[in-house]
Design a protein around this motif. Structure first.
Motif, short mmCIF file in Angstrom:
data_model
loop_
_atom_site.label_atom_id
_atom_site.label_comp_id
_atom_site.label_asym_id
_atom_site.label_seq_id
_atom_site.Cartn_x
_atom_site.Cartn_y
_atom_site.Cartn_z
N ASP A 1 16.60 -62.63 -14.00
CA ASP A 1 16.76 -64.06 -14.32
C ASP A 1 15.47 -64.82 -14.03
N ALA A 2 14.79 -64.49 -12.95
CA ALA A 2 13.53 -65.16 -12.65
C ALA A 2 12.50 -64.89 -13.74
N LEU A 3 12.54 -63.69 -14.29
CA LEU A 3 11.60 -63.33 -15.36
C LEU A 3 11.87 -64.13 -16.63
N ILE A 4 13.12 -64.16 -17.08
CA ILE A 4 13.41 -64.82 -18.36
C ILE A 4 13.48 -66.33 -18.23
N ASP A 5 13.68 -66.84 -17.01
CA ASP A 5 13.70 -68.30 -16.82
C ASP A 5 12.29 -68.89 -16.73
N ASP A 6 11.33 -68.08 -16.41
CA ASP A 6 9.95 -68.56 -16.23
C ASP A 6 9.37 -68.98 -17.59
N PRO A 7 9.03 -70.24 -17.78
CA PRO A 7 8.50 -70.68 -19.08
C PRO A 7 7.17 -70.03 -19.42
N ARG A 8 6.51 -69.46 -18.43
CA ARG A 8 5.25 -68.76 -18.71
C ARG A 8 5.48 -67.41 -19.36
N THR A 9 6.70 -66.88 -19.25
CA THR A 9 7.03 -65.62 -19.92
C THR A 9 7.32 -65.90 -21.38
N ARG A 10 6.44 -65.46 -22.26
CA ARG A 10 6.60 -65.73 -23.69
C ARG A 10 6.99 -64.49 -24.49
N ILE A 11 6.68 -63.30 -23.97
CA ILE A 11 6.99 -62.05 -24.68
C ILE A 11 7.53 -61.05 -23.67
N PRO B 1 -1.11 -62.60 -19.50
CA PRO B 1 -0.14 -62.86 -18.43
C PRO B 1 1.23 -63.27 -18.92
N GLY B 2 1.34 -63.87 -20.11
CA GLY B 2 2.64 -64.30 -20.63
C GLY B 2 3.51 -63.18 -21.16
N THR B 3 2.99 -61.94 -21.16
CA THR B 3 3.74 -60.79 -21.65
C THR B 3 4.27 -59.98 -20.48
N ALA B 4 5.49 -59.46 -20.62
CA ALA B 4 6.09 -58.62 -19.59
C ALA B 4 6.68 -57.38 -20.24
N PHE B 5 6.27 -56.21 -19.78
CA PHE B 5 6.83 -54.95 -20.25
C PHE B 5 7.98 -54.53 -19.34
N LEU B 6 9.08 -54.15 -19.97
CA LEU B 6 10.20 -53.54 -19.26
C LEU B 6 10.35 -52.11 -19.77
N VAL B 7 10.21 -51.15 -18.90
CA VAL B 7 10.43 -49.76 -19.26
C VAL B 7 11.91 -49.46 -19.05
N VAL B 8 12.58 -49.03 -20.12
CA VAL B 8 14.01 -48.75 -20.07
C VAL B 8 14.21 -47.24 -20.00
N ALA B 9 15.09 -46.80 -19.12
CA ALA B 9 15.35 -45.37 -18.96
C ALA B 9 16.79 -45.16 -18.55
N ALA B 10 17.26 -43.95 -18.75
CA ALA B 10 18.55 -43.53 -18.21
C ALA B 10 18.29 -42.74 -16.93
N PRO B 11 19.28 -42.63 -16.04
CA PRO B 11 19.07 -41.91 -14.78
C PRO B 11 19.11 -40.40 -14.98
N GLU B 12 18.27 -39.93 -15.88
CA GLU B 12 18.20 -38.51 -16.21
C GLU B 12 16.75 -38.05 -16.06
N ARG B 13 16.58 -36.78 -15.78
CA ARG B 13 15.25 -36.26 -15.46
C ARG B 13 14.25 -36.49 -16.57
N ASP B 14 14.59 -36.12 -17.81
CA ASP B 14 13.63 -36.25 -18.91
C ASP B 14 13.29 -37.71 -19.19
N ALA B 15 14.30 -38.58 -19.18
CA ALA B 15 14.07 -40.00 -19.46
C ALA B 15 13.19 -40.63 -18.39
N LEU B 16 13.40 -40.29 -17.13
CA LEU B 16 12.60 -40.87 -16.07
C LEU B 16 11.20 -40.26 -16.01
#
Length: 445
Positions: free
Chosen positions: A18-28, A257-272
């Motif tokens: 929520d802090a990430l998406i509420d921050d107006p400086r986060t544009r991407i 700085p206005g960009t934020a990467f989120l790495v999405v994974a499943a709790p599995e060995r290959d994905a992590l």
């Protein structure tokens, strides 16, 4: 956090979504990771949550499965942002969604940077049609082009990108540079030589200076294809520098700085393992990593009961049920009364609890069915075994997660508990958003 959620160790930093998406400086926000880990669902859930918290959001997906359109109640997504209905706009936010049309985006670039006659010549060229429809790296490059267009329009204050599904998450970073280098590289410059000199003189120059090379290219590509490529190159001459320029500009936008990467994974060995590789690459490229989203994490409402204890209890119940059933069988035999030498019970002269050589008679079987207490014990034993299996899954997921956090202790992590079914509407996306935003100190409900 509900009792069905697992929690991170206290030493692992928590991703405050929520802090990430509420921050107006986060544009991407760029959701990336290997295939099949829930990038599209995560991107859509972030979009819904951000819009309902007051942001004007557009979600750009490159997923051809069209799951995003279905979950948002849109009949079809295309290259134009479509507003999503049903989003709570009390906070003043809006949600739009679109799906990248790779060829249409390429066409728009041509139409925007060439006059009408030259644009028509390019769009009708067979080599261009093949290039724009499926050349390696084109999809990723066009995703970056579309991202640049959306950011330049300044119509939305948050852009959420669902990156292309690929065998390697690194393709998302590499492909735009590869295509830009191809379109602005030595090979293209060689093919441009006759066009730059002009007419027959140009062909004579090419034949004198590079006859061996063109002969080899003709054999490899075919004479007609080579002519198509040269015609395409001649028409695109004034545009080639722009591809690399735009690729470089978008790359810098990803590092901003206005960009934020989120790495999405499943709790599995290959994905992590893939997620860890991506985290390292993002750091090497100086891309701003916000954290890891660990999707579909299993939990239990009785985590204090270990798998070993559950299996032991199930075994005890099973043994006790079997012993009780054996005792009942001995009593039912009645000391062998009414049994003939052949083992056939005298049904007319004996007791109601009669048998045949094959077991209980139909009437007796109905009367001597499993007792309620035995049935309850069997059900309890089955549930205990299911719980043991779940706890074994939890232990495996935690070990896998802990290996990642040990390698990358600086990366904040958000865990999303697995839902009982697939997400197919806004309600499901809100549920994912709620779970994304849970913190490690939330009280059990």
């Amino acid at each position: 956090m509900t009792s069905d959620d697992t929690t991170l160790d206290a030493s692992a930093p928590w991703l405050e979504v929520d802090a990430l998406i509420d921050d107006p400086r986060t544009r991407i926000v760029v959701c990336c990771g290997s295939g099949g880990v829930g990038k599209t669902t995560t991107a859509a859930a972030l979009g819904v949550r951000a819009a309902e918290r007051g942001r004007k959001v557009v979600v750009l997906t490159i997923d051809p499965a069209r799951r995003l359109a279905q979950s948002m109640g849109i009949s079809e997504l295309d290259n134009i942002p479509r507003q999503v209905k049903g989003v709570d706009d009390a906070a003043g936010g809006e949600l739009h969604a679109m799906m990248l049309d790779m060829k249409r985006t390429f066409d728009e670039i041509v139409e925007g940077h060439a006059d009408a006659d030259r644009a028509r010549a390019i769009l009708e060229n067979p080599f261009y049609q093949s290039l724009s429809a499926g050349f390696a790296g084109t999809q990723e490059y066009m995703a970056m082009e579309k991202l640049g267009q959306l950011r330049a329009s300044d119509e939305w204050d948050l852009i959420v990108v669902d990156t292309p599904p690929s065998r390697s998450a690194l393709d998302f970073l590499d492909a735009p540079k590869r295509l830009g280098s191809f379109l602005d590289g030595k090979f293209i410059r060689i093919l441009m030589a006759p066009a730059k000199v002009g007419g027959r003189a140009g062909m004579k120059f090419l034949n004198v200076g590079m006859s061996m090379m063109t002969g080899t290219l003709s054999k490899l590509m075919g004479g007609q294809l080579l002519r198509d490529v040269q015609t395409f190159v001649a028409a695109m001459d004034t545009m080639f520098g722009g591809f690399r320029t735009r690729a470089d500009a978008t790359y810098r936008l990803l590092q901003a700085p206005g960009t934020a990467f989120l790495v999405v994974a499943a709790p599995e060995r290959d994905a992590l393992r893939e997620a860890a590789y991506f985290v390292e690459r993002l750091a090497a490229e100086q891309m701003p990593l916000a954290g890891l989203v660990l999707n579909r994490v299993h939990g239990s409402g009785a985590a204090q009961l270990s798998a070993e204890r559950a299996l032991a209890a199930a075994e005890t119940l099973t043994d006790r049920t079997a012993e009780d059933a054996g005792a009942d069988d001995v009593q039912d035999c009645g000391g062998g009364e009414n049994l003939e030498p052949a083992g056939i019970v005298d049904l007319d002269g004996g007791k109601a609890a009669t048998r045949t050589a094959g077991g209980l008679s139909p009437a007796a079987a109905a009367e001597h069915s499993v007792s309620p207490s035995a049935s309850a014990a069997q059900l309890a034993a089955g549930l205990l075994r299911l719980h043991a299996e779940r706890m074994q899954v939890l232990a495996r997921e935690r070990r896998t997660r802990d290996r990642f956090t040990a390698l990358h202790p600086e990366v904040p992590v958000a865990e999303v508990a697995a839902l009982p079914g697939d997400v197919h509407d806004l309600t499901g996306l809100r549920a994912i958003g709620d779970r994304l935003a849970l913190g490690p100190t939330d009280a059990d409900d």
